[in-house]
Scaffold this active site. Structure first.
Site, PDB file in Angstrom:
ATOM      1  N   THR A  48       0.851  -1.189   0.000  1.00 42.73           N
ATOM      2  CA  THR A  48       0.000   0.000   0.000  1.00 42.73           C
ATOM      3  C   THR A  48       0.889   1.242   0.000  1.00 42.73           C
ATOM      4  O   THR A  48       2.032   1.187   0.467  1.00 42.73           O
ATOM      5  CB  THR A  48      -0.971  -0.009   1.197  1.00 42.73           C
ATOM      6  OG1 THR A  48      -0.212  -0.120   2.398  1.00 42.73           O
ATOM      7  CG2 THR A  48      -1.955  -1.177   1.098  1.00 42.73           C
ATOM      8  N   THR A  50       1.371   4.447   1.482  1.00 43.70           N
ATOM      9  CA  THR A  50       2.067   5.037   2.625  1.00 43.70           C
ATOM     10  C   THR A  50       2.987   4.020   3.283  1.00 43.70           C
ATOM     11  O   THR A  50       4.116   4.339   3.657  1.00 43.70           O
ATOM     12  CB  THR A  50       1.057   5.597   3.653  1.00 43.70           C
ATOM     13  OG1 THR A  50       0.242   6.570   3.004  1.00 43.70           O
ATOM     14  CG2 THR A  50       1.762   6.229   4.839  1.00 43.70           C
ATOM     15  N   CYS A  51       2.527   2.783   3.392  1.00 47.72           N
ATOM     16  CA  CYS A  51       3.340   1.726   3.997  1.00 47.72           C
ATOM     17  C   CYS A  51       4.621   1.513   3.198  1.00 47.72           C
ATOM     18  O   CYS A  51       5.716   1.435   3.753  1.00 47.72           O
ATOM     19  CB  CYS A  51       2.551   0.419   4.067  1.00 47.72           C
ATOM     20  SG  CYS A  51       0.973   0.560   4.926  1.00 47.72           S
ATOM     21  N   SER A  52       4.476   1.410   1.889  1.00 46.14           N
ATOM     22  CA  SER A  52       5.597   1.070   1.012  1.00 46.14           C
ATOM     23  C   SER A  52       6.561   2.215   0.751  1.00 46.14           C
ATOM     24  O   SER A  52       7.752   1.986   0.562  1.00 46.14           O
ATOM     25  CB  SER A  52       5.069   0.577  -0.336  1.00 46.14           C
ATOM     26  OG  SER A  52       4.377  -0.633  -0.171  1.00 46.14           O
ATOM     27  N   VAL A  56       7.744   1.767   5.975  1.00 44.69           N
ATOM     28  CA  VAL A  56       8.770   0.724   5.945  1.00 44.69           C
ATOM     29  C   VAL A  56      10.142   1.294   5.587  1.00 44.69           C
ATOM     30  O   VAL A  56      11.128   1.001   6.282  1.00 44.69           O
ATOM     31  CB  VAL A  56       8.356  -0.432   5.007  1.00 44.69           C
ATOM     32  CG1 VAL A  56       9.491  -1.415   4.823  1.00 44.69           C
ATOM     33  CG2 VAL A  56       7.114  -1.141   5.563  1.00 44.69           C
TER      34      VAL A  56
END
EC number: 1.11.1.25
Length: 162
Positions: A48, A50-52, A56
């Protein structure tokens, strides 16, 4: 269930993980965290935006600084299957320290009290975005986001707390 907070102990649970030999393992959170200072951070979903692109990568690029301040393990958990987490981990070839752990059924996320219902967006039950710092299983920092925000759960905030 109320969300985990400072002073609580990390619950135990089994998470899926591909080890250095590319073998699928079920690993106990307590086996990874007992007697250690660990960061356990969670994201709503692999791949996703924001996560990627933010969450992270921050922990990957700050890993050496976090380790220098006494962090033994950096554990990423997401409500995804272990094969998705393995594929996601491979998109970060520079990663040397973040373990990508799968909570396929969301059972561990539920034990933390950090479920997020994203059914309306077609994602089902996922995890809230969070970062916990725990010392010998005792939570010392609990940065838990509201909604889809990314303001307090990044690596920089954990660095400040160390």
């Amino acid at each position: 269930m109320a969300p985990i907070t400072v002073g609580d102990s990390l619950p135990d649970g089994q998470l899926g993980w591909f080890d250095e030999s590319d073998q699928l393992q079920q690993v106990s959170v307590h086996a990874l965290a007992a007697g250690k200072k660990v960061i356990l951070f969670g994201v709503p979903g692999a791949f996703t935006p924001t996560c990627s692109m933010q969450h992270v990568p921050g922990f990957i690029t700050q890993a050496e600084q976090l380790k220098a301040k006494g962090v033994d393990e950096i554990l990423l958990v997401s409500v995804n299957d272990p094969f998705v987490m393995k594929a996601w981990a491979k998109t970060y070839p520079e990663n040397k320290h973040v373990k990508f752990l799968a909570d396929g059924s969301g059972a561990y996320t539920k034990a933390l009290g950090l479920e997020l219902d994203l059914t309306e967006k077609g994602l089902g039950i996922r995890s809230r975005r969070f970062a916990l710092l725990a010392d010998n299983l005792k939570v010392t920092v609990a940065n838990i986001e509201e909604g889809g925000q990314f303001t307090i759960s990044g690596a920089e905030e954990i660095l400040k707390a160390l």
